[in-house]
Enzyme design. Structure first.
Site, short mmCIF file in Angstrom:
data_model
loop_
_atom_site.label_atom_id
_atom_site.label_comp_id
_atom_site.label_asym_id
_atom_site.label_seq_id
_atom_site.Cartn_x
_atom_site.Cartn_y
_atom_site.Cartn_z
N SER A 143 97.79 -46.58 31.96
CA SER A 143 98.45 -46.01 30.79
C SER A 143 99.12 -44.70 31.20
O SER A 143 98.66 -44.00 32.11
CB SER A 143 97.44 -45.72 29.68
OG SER A 143 98.03 -44.94 28.64
N TYR A 159 89.42 -41.90 27.03
CA TYR A 159 90.39 -42.94 27.33
C TYR A 159 91.36 -42.46 28.42
O TYR A 159 91.64 -43.19 29.38
CB TYR A 159 91.17 -43.32 26.07
CG TYR A 159 92.23 -44.37 26.28
CD1 TYR A 159 91.90 -45.72 26.31
CD2 TYR A 159 93.57 -44.01 26.46
CE1 TYR A 159 92.88 -46.69 26.52
CE2 TYR A 159 94.54 -44.97 26.67
CZ TYR A 159 94.20 -46.30 26.70
OH TYR A 159 95.17 -47.25 26.90
#
Length: 236
Positions: A150, A163
């Site tokens: 990501s 995350y």
């Protein structure tokens, strides 16, 4: 969009194939001629979603299988199923993931259990999947592993600090594995920005989505506009 080369006679495994990114990857691989195995979570609507996806894929002999990426025995059972059905594996796409929005400033809300779960699925799950399927990928003679990371790994802007950290760990893992598994297996990571999937709008309020998009956009623009650093001045 079409895949730039034929994948006829190739077998691809998309872990997390019933999700938004995983489903898109599954369709692209099948359109290129690959036989595709997709996984889904054992609980919830995953089985029905995966079954619909398999029916819609071009070609035949595709496979849907329930897998818990946090469980190595579950992954080994999947490997046995793929070996029995296809006898080989050329491509592994690691698209399984989990997140829960936690404001970065709310440190107490990011408790130990959530941190552990975030790394269990998003980092350990990807590594355990690769570890399980390396023998099949090596045997193919031209294996490919694609890890879904990501942009949060680079910007530090994401659904939670944990995350972001887990995705940064994916980037480091990818570099390490690319080095040790070459030349039999190529390993790369793809780092999407905010993607409109089934899980993102549900997990993240629209106002937070807009905030994240603005942050990503502004940081990207700033990086493009920033001048290259000049050579450091010599000490006087």
């Amino acid at each position: 969009m079409s895949y730039p080369k034929t994948l006829e006679s190739k077998v691809a495994l998309v872990v997390g194939g019933s999700g938004g990114i995983g489903a898109a990857a599954s369709r692209l691989l099948a359109q290129a001629g690959a036989q595709v195995a997709v996984t889904y979570r054992p609980k919830g609507r995953g089985e029905a979603i995966a079954a619909d996806l398999i029916r819609a894929l071009p070609g035949c002999e595709h496979l849907a299988w329930a897998v818990d990426v946090s469980s190595t025995p579950s992954l080994i059972a999947l490997r046995d199923a793929i070996t029995q059905k296809f006898g080989r594996l050329h491509i592994l796409v690691n698209a399984a993931g989990f997140t829960k929005p936690v404001p970065h400033a709310d440190l107490d809300a990011l408790d130990d259990d959530l941190i552990d779960r975030m790394f269990e699925v998003n980092w350990r799950g990807q590594f355990a999947t690769i570890r399980t399927f390396v023998p099949l990928l090596k045997a193919s003679g031209d294996g490919l592993i694609v890890c879904i990371s990501s942009i949060a790994a680079l910007t530090g802007v994401g659904s939670s600090i944990a995350y972001c950290a887990a995705k940064a760990g994916i980037d480091v893992m990818t570099k390490s594995l690319a080095r040790v598994l070459a030349p039999e297996i190529r390993v790369l990571a793809v780092s999407p920005g905010v993607v409109d999937t089934r899980s993102f709008p549900v997990a993240v309020p629209s106002s937070t989505q807009r905030s994240l998009l603005r942050r990503h956009s502004s940081e990207s623009d700033a990086q493009k506009k920033s001048p290259r650093p000049s050579s450091p001045a010599r000490p006087t």
